[in-house]
Design a protein around this motif. Sequence first.
Motif, PDB file in Angstrom:
ATOM      1  N   LEU A   1       1.825  15.212  13.589  1.00  0.00           N
ATOM      2  CA  LEU A   1       1.447  15.352  12.186  1.00  0.00           C
ATOM      3  C   LEU A   1       2.136  14.311  11.305  1.00  0.00           C
ATOM      4  O   LEU A   1       1.885  14.250  10.099  1.00  0.00           O
ATOM      5  CB  LEU A   1       1.800  16.748  11.681  1.00  0.00           C
ATOM      6  CG  LEU A   1       1.070  17.932  12.329  1.00  0.00           C
ATOM      7  CD1 LEU A   1       1.647  19.248  11.826  1.00  0.00           C
ATOM      8  CD2 LEU A   1      -0.427  17.857  12.051  1.00  0.00           C
ATOM      9  N   GLY A   2       2.997  13.511  11.917  1.00  0.00           N
ATOM     10  CA  GLY A   2       3.725  12.502  11.164  1.00  0.00           C
ATOM     11  C   GLY A   2       5.081  12.958  10.667  1.00  0.00           C
ATOM     12  O   GLY A   2       5.707  12.270   9.846  1.00  0.00           O
ATOM     13  N   PHE A   3       5.555  14.113  11.170  1.00  0.00           N
ATOM     14  CA  PHE A   3       6.839  14.666  10.750  1.00  0.00           C
ATOM     15  C   PHE A   3       7.643  15.077  11.980  1.00  0.00           C
ATOM     16  O   PHE A   3       7.710  16.258  12.325  1.00  0.00           O
ATOM     17  CB  PHE A   3       6.632  15.873   9.829  1.00  0.00           C
ATOM     18  CG  PHE A   3       5.878  15.551   8.566  1.00  0.00           C
ATOM     19  CD1 PHE A   3       6.545  15.103   7.434  1.00  0.00           C
ATOM     20  CD2 PHE A   3       4.492  15.671   8.527  1.00  0.00           C
ATOM     21  CE1 PHE A   3       5.851  14.796   6.280  1.00  0.00           C
ATOM     22  CE2 PHE A   3       3.793  15.378   7.375  1.00  0.00           C
ATOM     23  CZ  PHE A   3       4.469  14.930   6.246  1.00  0.00           C
ATOM     24  N   PRO A   4       8.242  14.122  12.667  1.00  0.00           N
ATOM     25  CA  PRO A   4       9.007  14.461  13.879  1.00  0.00           C
ATOM     26  C   PRO A   4      10.189  15.364  13.551  1.00  0.00           C
ATOM     27  O   PRO A   4      10.790  15.253  12.484  1.00  0.00           O
ATOM     28  CB  PRO A   4       9.468  13.095  14.397  1.00  0.00           C
ATOM     29  CG  PRO A   4       9.456  12.211  13.189  1.00  0.00           C
ATOM     30  CD  PRO A   4       8.314  12.692  12.345  1.00  0.00           C
ATOM     31  N   THR A   5      10.499  16.253  14.479  1.00  0.00           N
ATOM     32  CA  THR A   5      11.612  17.176  14.282  1.00  0.00           C
ATOM     33  C   THR A   5      12.607  17.075  15.429  1.00  0.00           C
ATOM     34  O   THR A   5      12.248  16.712  16.547  1.00  0.00           O
ATOM     35  CB  THR A   5      11.122  18.637  14.194  1.00  0.00           C
ATOM     36  OG1 THR A   5      10.490  19.002  15.429  1.00  0.00           O
ATOM     37  CG2 THR A   5      10.162  18.824  13.041  1.00  0.00           C
TER      38      THR A   5
ATOM     39  N   PHE B   1      -1.709  27.963   8.493  1.00  0.00           N
ATOM     40  CA  PHE B   1      -2.501  26.882   7.923  1.00  0.00           C
ATOM     41  C   PHE B   1      -3.858  26.816   8.611  1.00  0.00           C
ATOM     42  O   PHE B   1      -3.942  26.977   9.838  1.00  0.00           O
ATOM     43  CB  PHE B   1      -1.767  25.545   8.081  1.00  0.00           C
ATOM     44  CG  PHE B   1      -0.426  25.524   7.394  1.00  0.00           C
ATOM     45  CD1 PHE B   1      -0.338  25.407   6.017  1.00  0.00           C
ATOM     46  CD2 PHE B   1       0.736  25.639   8.136  1.00  0.00           C
ATOM     47  CE1 PHE B   1       0.896  25.402   5.383  1.00  0.00           C
ATOM     48  CE2 PHE B   1       1.967  25.635   7.523  1.00  0.00           C
ATOM     49  CZ  PHE B   1       2.048  25.519   6.136  1.00  0.00           C
ATOM     50  N   PRO B   2      -4.902  26.534   7.858  1.00  0.00           N
ATOM     51  CA  PRO B   2      -6.231  26.502   8.455  1.00  0.00           C
ATOM     52  C   PRO B   2      -6.474  25.278   9.326  1.00  0.00           C
ATOM     53  O   PRO B   2      -7.313  25.305  10.217  1.00  0.00           O
ATOM     54  CB  PRO B   2      -7.165  26.509   7.244  1.00  0.00           C
ATOM     55  CG  PRO B   2      -6.347  25.917   6.132  1.00  0.00           C
ATOM     56  CD  PRO B   2      -4.953  26.355   6.399  1.00  0.00           C
ATOM     57  N   ASP B   3      -5.707  24.200   9.077  1.00  0.00           N
ATOM     58  CA  ASP B   3      -5.937  22.980   9.847  1.00  0.00           C
ATOM     59  C   ASP B   3      -4.685  22.102   9.785  1.00  0.00           C
ATOM     60  O   ASP B   3      -3.732  22.367   9.040  1.00  0.00           O
ATOM     61  CB  ASP B   3      -7.159  22.220   9.322  1.00  0.00           C
ATOM     62  CG  ASP B   3      -7.127  22.007   7.813  1.00  0.00           C
ATOM     63  OD1 ASP B   3      -6.071  21.555   7.315  1.00  0.00           O
ATOM     64  OD2 ASP B   3      -8.126  22.310   7.142  1.00  0.00           O
ATOM     65  N   ALA B   4      -4.713  21.032  10.589  1.00  0.00           N
ATOM     66  CA  ALA B   4      -3.554  20.141  10.689  1.00  0.00           C
ATOM     67  C   ALA B   4      -3.261  19.443   9.367  1.00  0.00           C
ATOM     68  O   ALA B   4      -2.094  19.230   9.008  1.00  0.00           O
ATOM     69  CB  ALA B   4      -3.790  19.116  11.790  1.00  0.00           C
ATOM     70  N   ALA B   5      -4.309  19.084   8.623  1.00  0.00           N
ATOM     71  CA  ALA B   5      -4.094  18.387   7.355  1.00  0.00           C
ATOM     72  C   ALA B   5      -3.357  19.272   6.358  1.00  0.00           C
ATOM     73  O   ALA B   5      -2.458  18.806   5.632  1.00  0.00           O
ATOM     74  CB  ALA B   5      -5.434  17.944   6.775  1.00  0.00           C
ATOM     75  N   SER B   6      -3.701  20.549   6.328  1.00  0.00           N
ATOM     76  CA  SER B   6      -3.018  21.483   5.424  1.00  0.00           C
ATOM     77  C   SER B   6      -1.559  21.644   5.820  1.00  0.00           C
ATOM     78  O   SER B   6      -0.664  21.688   4.962  1.00  0.00           O
ATOM     79  CB  SER B   6      -3.722  22.843   5.443  1.00  0.00           C
ATOM     80  OG  SER B   6      -5.061  22.730   5.017  1.00  0.00           O
ATOM     81  N   ALA B   7      -1.317  21.721   7.121  1.00  0.00           N
ATOM     82  CA  ALA B   7       0.057  21.846   7.605  1.00  0.00           C
ATOM     83  C   ALA B   7       0.881  20.616   7.234  1.00  0.00           C
ATOM     84  O   ALA B   7       2.016  20.727   6.768  1.00  0.00           O
ATOM     85  CB  ALA B   7       0.060  22.055   9.114  1.00  0.00           C
TER      86      ALA B   7
END
Length: 306
Positions: free
Chosen positions: A198-202, A280-286
């Motif tokens: 998602l572009g947010f590595p943890t 979240f309904p989808d990856a973009a929302s997350a």
Amino acid sequence: MSAKPNNAVPLVLAIGQFDGVHRGHQAVFRAAVESANRCRGIPACLTFSPHVAQLLNPAHAPLLLATPGQNQALICACGIQQIHVIPFTHEFAAMGPEDFLSLLKMEFPALSEIVVGRNFTFGKDRAGNSATLPGIAQALGLRAQIVPHIELDGAPISSTRIRAAVQAGDMPLAKAMLGRAFSLAGTVVHGRAVGRTLGFPTANLRPALPIRPAPGIYAARLHLPDGPQPGAAFVPDPSDPAQAHFGPVVEIHVPGLARNLYDQEVEISFTRRLRGHMPFPDAASAAAQIARDADAALKADAQENR
């Protein structure tokens, strides 16, 4: 016990469990250090392993606030020069108060003073306490100093109160009693890499202890050898089947951090709970919510540490 101190130098011994080394414990250590300075002695600490309740009442033993390594570092930061650990066994627990102090006098011939908190108990069935300690100590030629409680909001600071604050997600209250932000220590492990996609590595921390802040998103800090890095941490809810796949880890996203942390021992400290879990309904929302969380976390960190 650890190696015995120099018997030619007076020993001032702070005694207790000291789980989490909160502000009340710190007051005991300050008193021990001040006494040692006056007599040109050595300020030392005596504690027990395992936790007394883990042996005597394991079904109701409290979740520990800090690992042995964290505790030792915190104790040393208070000016204590020696840490001695007694293996707490059933045989030891059966010892009477007088026998316990006699054992200390034998193990530490240079022992001159014992420093404890007001709620200190010792000996079989807690027969000894802060009221009886001075008399027993005096009979052995020792001084005893009883340190008053440190209070917050009209009640003594205790590990029990801190534990409740942490589990309720009230990190500012926990910090007010600890004198620092509550932190979890553990090992960075591999995760599912969903945040990365998602572009947010943890960084996925497997904590060494089972205690957790209340589930949710937190402003937090990842503590690395080169200093703390602010970010947004996620504490999963183990009671939610939809979050079971996270397992026991705590995740933290640190904006701009790009390095391999796998298998490193690190800590995550918690500043403030930002929100609870939401689907979240989808990856973009997350991804959009994670971006908002990261921004809120950085703002909370800047406000807390300005």
